[in-house]
Design a protein around this motif. Sequence first.
Motif, mmCIF file in Angstrom:
data_model
loop_
_atom_site.group_PDB
_atom_site.id
_atom_site.type_symbol
_atom_site.label_atom_id
_atom_site.label_comp_id
_atom_site.label_asym_id
_atom_site.label_seq_id
_atom_site.Cartn_x
_atom_site.Cartn_y
_atom_site.Cartn_z
ATOM 1 N N THR A 1 -2.757 2.105 10.525
ATOM 2 C CA THR A 1 -3.629 1.456 9.544
ATOM 3 C C THR A 1 -3.405 2.042 8.159
ATOM 4 O O THR A 1 -3.595 3.235 7.935
ATOM 5 N N ALA A 2 -2.973 1.188 7.221
ATOM 6 C CA ALA A 2 -2.853 1.575 5.818
ATOM 7 C C ALA A 2 -4.052 0.994 5.067
ATOM 8 O O ALA A 2 -4.595 -0.045 5.461
ATOM 9 N N VAL A 3 -4.474 1.654 4.013
ATOM 10 C CA VAL A 3 -5.697 1.251 3.314
ATOM 11 C C VAL A 3 -5.371 0.842 1.878
ATOM 12 O O VAL A 3 -4.815 1.636 1.114
ATOM 13 N N TYR A 4 -5.730 -0.406 1.551
ATOM 14 C CA TYR A 4 -5.569 -0.893 0.188
ATOM 15 C C TYR A 4 -6.953 -1.234 -0.358
ATOM 16 O O TYR A 4 -7.755 -1.888 0.321
ATOM 17 N N ALA A 5 -7.221 -0.798 -1.582
ATOM 18 C CA ALA A 5 -8.507 -1.093 -2.216
ATOM 19 C C ALA A 5 -8.270 -1.800 -3.537
ATOM 20 O O ALA A 5 -7.703 -1.222 -4.474
ATOM 21 N N ALA A 6 -8.664 -3.061 -3.601
ATOM 22 C CA ALA A 6 -8.605 -3.827 -4.840
ATOM 23 C C ALA A 6 -9.912 -3.633 -5.605
ATOM 24 O O ALA A 6 -10.877 -3.058 -5.086
ATOM 25 N N SER A 7 -9.957 -4.117 -6.826
ATOM 26 C CA SER A 7 -11.147 -3.925 -7.655
ATOM 27 C C SER A 7 -12.399 -4.455 -6.982
ATOM 28 O O SER A 7 -13.468 -3.829 -7.024
ATOM 29 N N GLU A 8 -12.265 -5.619 -6.329
ATOM 30 C CA GLU A 8 -13.446 -6.228 -5.713
ATOM 31 C C GLU A 8 -13.949 -5.449 -4.503
ATOM 32 O O GLU A 8 -15.091 -5.627 -4.062
ATOM 33 N N ASP A 9 -13.105 -4.585 -3.937
ATOM 34 C CA ASP A 9 -13.527 -3.805 -2.769
ATOM 35 C C ASP A 9 -14.565 -2.748 -3.107
ATOM 36 O O ASP A 9 -15.237 -2.225 -2.216
ATOM 37 N N TRP A 10 -14.680 -2.391 -4.385
ATOM 38 C CA TRP A 10 -15.635 -1.364 -4.768
ATOM 39 C C TRP A 10 -17.023 -1.920 -5.023
ATOM 40 O O TRP A 10 -17.967 -1.181 -5.215
ATOM 41 N N GLY A 11 -17.146 -3.241 -5.033
ATOM 42 C CA GLY A 11 -18.456 -3.852 -5.225
ATOM 43 C C GLY A 11 -19.232 -3.940 -3.923
ATOM 44 O O GLY A 11 -18.727 -3.625 -2.835
#
Length: 206
Positions: free
Chosen positions: A143-153
Amino acid sequence: MTKTLVAVAAGLSRPSSTRLLADRLAGAVQQHTGDPDTRVQVIELRELANEIAQNMVTGFPGPRLRDAVEAVTSADGLIAVTPVFTGSYSGLFKSFFDIVDKDALAGTPVLIAATGGTARHSLVLEHAMRPLFSYLRSVVVPTAVYAASEDWGTGGDDALAGRVDRAARELASLVDARPAHPDVPDVDVPVVPFAQQLAALAVGQE
């Protein structure tokens, strides 16, 4: 013997979502390891940028960069987090791992993660980061983890939390199963001045 977990964050801004993700992943892995005394160290490459650039030119690492490389190569588990620049990992991130000896991370469990402005860049994890650590013969968790801007909301945080937890469990399992690195005493290695090295090289070519 206490295990050591090192997170490398290549974010350039402050505050940095890349550092935030690195901290979150490190905390989750520490929570899931079988050893509550697992040590966690976070290395911000932003603070080492000058030494990384100088090392690329001279081949000699500065003291802070040398300590960072030693921490990474002696870690029982590694978390590597980069911002996405032009569809790939950042130049600072790649430059740091170019300094690391290609055999030094063989067998080391690694969790890869990245941050970016939009989810469409998430494939950087598979087409850039996973091949890099596969070349270094690390054991990259599934499992790799990607966080886009919307993921922090508030809307996306639950999904991100699920990915973080799953990846953390996978890395913690590998770290727990791996024998800890023995403590190696510091050994003073004599440093030969550069001018003396050049002189010896000149004599050898005569």
